[in-house]
Design a protein around this motif. Structure first.
Motif, PDB file in Angstrom:
ATOM      1  N   SER A  29       0.820  -1.202   0.000  1.00 21.95           N
ATOM      2  CA  SER A  29       0.000   0.000   0.000  1.00 21.95           C
ATOM      3  C   SER A  29       0.857   1.256   0.000  1.00 21.95           C
ATOM      4  O   SER A  29       1.987   1.255   0.508  1.00 21.95           O
ATOM      5  N   GLY A  56      -8.718   8.382  -3.852  1.00 24.72           N
ATOM      6  CA  GLY A  56      -9.116   6.995  -3.766  1.00 24.72           C
ATOM      7  C   GLY A  56     -10.568   6.854  -3.368  1.00 24.72           C
ATOM      8  O   GLY A  56     -11.343   7.824  -3.374  1.00 24.72           O
ATOM      9  N   TRP A  60     -13.054  -5.482  -9.103  1.00 27.96           N
ATOM     10  CA  TRP A  60     -12.230  -4.548  -8.333  1.00 27.96           C
ATOM     11  C   TRP A  60     -10.776  -4.586  -8.793  1.00 27.96           C
ATOM     12  O   TRP A  60     -10.101  -3.545  -8.829  1.00 27.96           O
ATOM     13  N   GLU A  61     -10.289  -5.761  -9.149  1.00 23.83           N
ATOM     14  CA  GLU A  61      -8.899  -5.854  -9.604  1.00 23.83           C
ATOM     15  C   GLU A  61      -8.707  -5.097 -10.919  1.00 23.83           C
ATOM     16  O   GLU A  61      -7.703  -4.403 -11.115  1.00 23.83           O
ATOM     17  N   ARG A 116      -8.876  -1.315 -10.098  1.00 21.86           N
ATOM     18  CA  ARG A 116      -7.627  -0.842  -9.503  1.00 21.86           C
ATOM     19  C   ARG A 116      -6.585  -0.592 -10.586  1.00 21.86           C
ATOM     20  O   ARG A 116      -5.907   0.450 -10.596  1.00 21.86           O
ATOM     21  N   GLU A 175      -4.996   3.121 -11.440  1.00 21.02           N
ATOM     22  CA  GLU A 175      -3.567   3.369 -11.253  1.00 21.02           C
ATOM     23  C   GLU A 175      -2.917   3.986 -12.493  1.00 21.02           C
ATOM     24  O   GLU A 175      -1.874   4.630 -12.382  1.00 21.02           O
ATOM     25  N   MET A 200      -7.359   2.492  -1.793  1.00 20.87           N
ATOM     26  CA  MET A 200      -8.660   1.817  -1.861  1.00 20.87           C
ATOM     27  C   MET A 200      -8.961   1.138  -0.528  1.00 20.87           C
ATOM     28  O   MET A 200      -8.176   0.315  -0.041  1.00 20.87           O
ATOM     29  N   ALA A 244      -6.569  -5.852  -5.168  1.00 20.55           N
ATOM     30  CA  ALA A 244      -7.502  -4.751  -5.415  1.00 20.55           C
ATOM     31  C   ALA A 244      -7.453  -3.641  -4.378  1.00 20.55           C
ATOM     32  O   ALA A 244      -7.469  -2.460  -4.727  1.00 20.55           O
ATOM     33  N   PHE A 245      -7.412  -3.989  -3.089  1.00 17.43           N
ATOM     34  CA  PHE A 245      -7.582  -2.997  -2.031  1.00 17.43           C
ATOM     35  C   PHE A 245      -6.349  -2.911  -1.140  1.00 17.43           C
ATOM     36  O   PHE A 245      -5.633  -3.895  -0.939  1.00 17.43           O
ATOM     37  N   ASP A 246      -6.176  -1.723  -0.558  1.00 14.20           N
ATOM     38  CA  ASP A 246      -5.055  -1.487   0.354  1.00 14.20           C
ATOM     39  C   ASP A 246      -5.387  -1.913   1.784  1.00 14.20           C
ATOM     40  O   ASP A 246      -4.515  -2.403   2.501  1.00 14.20           O
TER      41      ASP A 246
END
Length: 462
Positions: free
Chosen positions: A39, A201, A215-216, A219, A223, A231, A244-246
């Motif tokens: 992240s 974000g 989501w992937e 992302r 980016e 995210m 996908a998410f942080d």
């Protein structure tokens, strides 16, 4: 049966088997053997502040938030999360105003909040002060009067052909991510707010109920516009943190907090829940820690004043990213303690005059979290103590220092022991409160007031 019918039946059976096989593979995936995505530093080191625009001020708009960005900077928060800013659906609405999570138009702004230029100014002023801004995005469902209703194939339908609503959320209609055109629409919409408003974000509502591969892809597309996008998933679906998410919501831990604070579980359950959660998640996964949010009664109403502060000590000293909900810093609550999700219930900021220990505490606990890197990136080790049913003790440690935290989750004072090495080397760094007692003592023997806490530090490098 004709040959074409047999072929069609055979192909249908293959598709069903493939679907079942894919579902089984997803269920069997053990992401604890994988690594979480790396992240951005602004996320890992962040202090999240959730803002409900219509509750944050009497005006209930962006301008009122912009007018107080210096206050938020002074408090120490670094990430401003704006709850949904879009027009609210009025068909089948809940309460007198409706839910901000029943979105009518993803490309528009609620007129009550102001204009697009007002939002741009808020983001610009936050950026000038080194703060980031994330928008709340509701990708799983829309209002029943959404502009997307002109595309009926964008929605999930039951066997009779009627559009579904998720769970018991009768005020919203569920979107259909089996439709590639819907996916394209949502991706372009997410890119729009980053490209046109320079947001940093998203906080994604019920992210676990939207397909992970969507989501992937989102992302990866985002980016390309902003490489250090952040995210946050409102979910506890570990696979989301691989690509996908942080970070995501530590909901299980929050549920344990409610149980312990209301006497339904011993304090030792914190360690049990933390250990169980860690075993499910990818290595290095980042969690958001919170004791209050827009979905439930205010923490001060659930736990009392001292209990609410003790809960915040835990959230700001555990591993993960701590979060504040607007008004917590002054001890705000409604008469019933109910959340203001479907009604207009502005934060009563003057209450700080009656609870001055709240703003002082939050400024100091945030400053402590930011000053000591061990609290933001150090390893966490649970420590034994002489009354684990009531008292939680743990250490946070990096190469430079070790921090020991002790919190009494009961209404009776505690005096006992905590298992540490080199106890004499620790000095107290507990944020001060007006009614604190026994200041400046060492870690052994350990004394805690009812709902009290103590924080100690020892250097590891000369």
């Amino acid at each position: 049966m004709s040959n074409s019918s047999r072929l069609k039946s055979f192909l249908t059976a293959l598709l069903v088997l493939a679907s079942l096989s894919n579902a089984a593979a997803q269920q069997a995936r053990d992401v604890s053997r994988e690594s979480a995505r790396q992240s951005p530093a602004w996320v890992r080191d962040g202090i999240v502040y959730e803002i409900y625009p219509r509750a944050f001020s009497q005006e209930g708009n962006f301008k009122a938030i912009t007018a107080r960005v210096d206050d938020l900077k002074s408090l120490g928060v670094t990430i401003l999360w704006l709850m949904p800013i879009h027009p609210i659906g009025q068909e089948k609405k809940k309460g007198s105003i409706g839910s901000p999570y029943a979105v009518r138009d993803y490309y528009a702004i609620n007129d009550d909040y102001g204009s697009k230029d007002d939002l741009r100014r808020l983001i610009t002023e936050a950026h000038r002060r080194g703060m980031r801004v994330i928008l709340d995005m509701v990708a799983n469902h829309t209002s029943w009067d959404s502009v997307l209703m002109k595309h009926p194939d964008y929605y999930v339908r039951d066997a009779s052909g009627r559009i579904n609503y998720p769970h018991d959320w009768s005020d919203v209609a569920e979107l259909n991510y089996d439709n590639p055109k819907l996916r394209d629409y949502m991706i372009e919409m997410l890119k729009y707010w980053v490209r046109e408003f320079d947001i940093d974000g998203y906080r994604c509502d019920v992210a676990g109920e939207v397909p992970t591969d969507f989501w992937e892809r989102a992302r990866a597309e985002l980016e390309k516009i902003k490489p250090d996008i952040g995210m946050l998933a409102e979910s506890e679906k570990p696979e989301l943190l691989v690509k996908a998410f942080d970070f995501d919501y530590a909901w299980n831990f929050h549920n344990t907090l409610n149980e312990v604070m209301t006497g339904r579980a011993p304090a030792s359950k914190f360690r049990q829940t933390w250990t169980e959660d860690r075993a499910k998640y990818p290595r290095g996964a980042l969690r958001m820690r919170f004791s209050d949010n827009h979905d439930e009664r205010r923490a001060i109403a659930r736990f009392g004043e001292r209990g609410a502060l003790a809960a915040s000590v835990l959230m700001f000293t555990l591993d993960g990213v701590p979060m504040l909900y607007n008004g917590m810093e002054v001890g705000d609550t409604t008469e019933s303690g109910a959340p203001a999700l479907f009604e207009r219930l502005p934060v009563f900021w003057p209450i700080a005059e009656r609870r001055p220990e709240f703003p002082r505490f939050y400024r100091e606990i945030i400053a402590l979290h930011k000053e000591h890197a061990a609290l933001s990136n150090g390893n966490l080790v649970w420590l034994a103590n002489s009354d684990p049913a009531r008292v939680v003790t743990f250490s946070r440690r990096n190469d430079d220092e070790e921090i020991v935290v002790a919190i009494n989750f009961s209404n009776r004072p505690f005096k006992g022991t905590v298992q540490t090495t080199n106890a004499a080397a620790f000095t107290e760094i507990t944020p001060s409160l007006k009614d604190s007692t026994d200041r400046g003592s060492r870690i052994a023997p350990l004394s805690l007031d009812a709902w009290g806490w103590r924080i100690f530090r020892r250097p590891l490098r000369r």
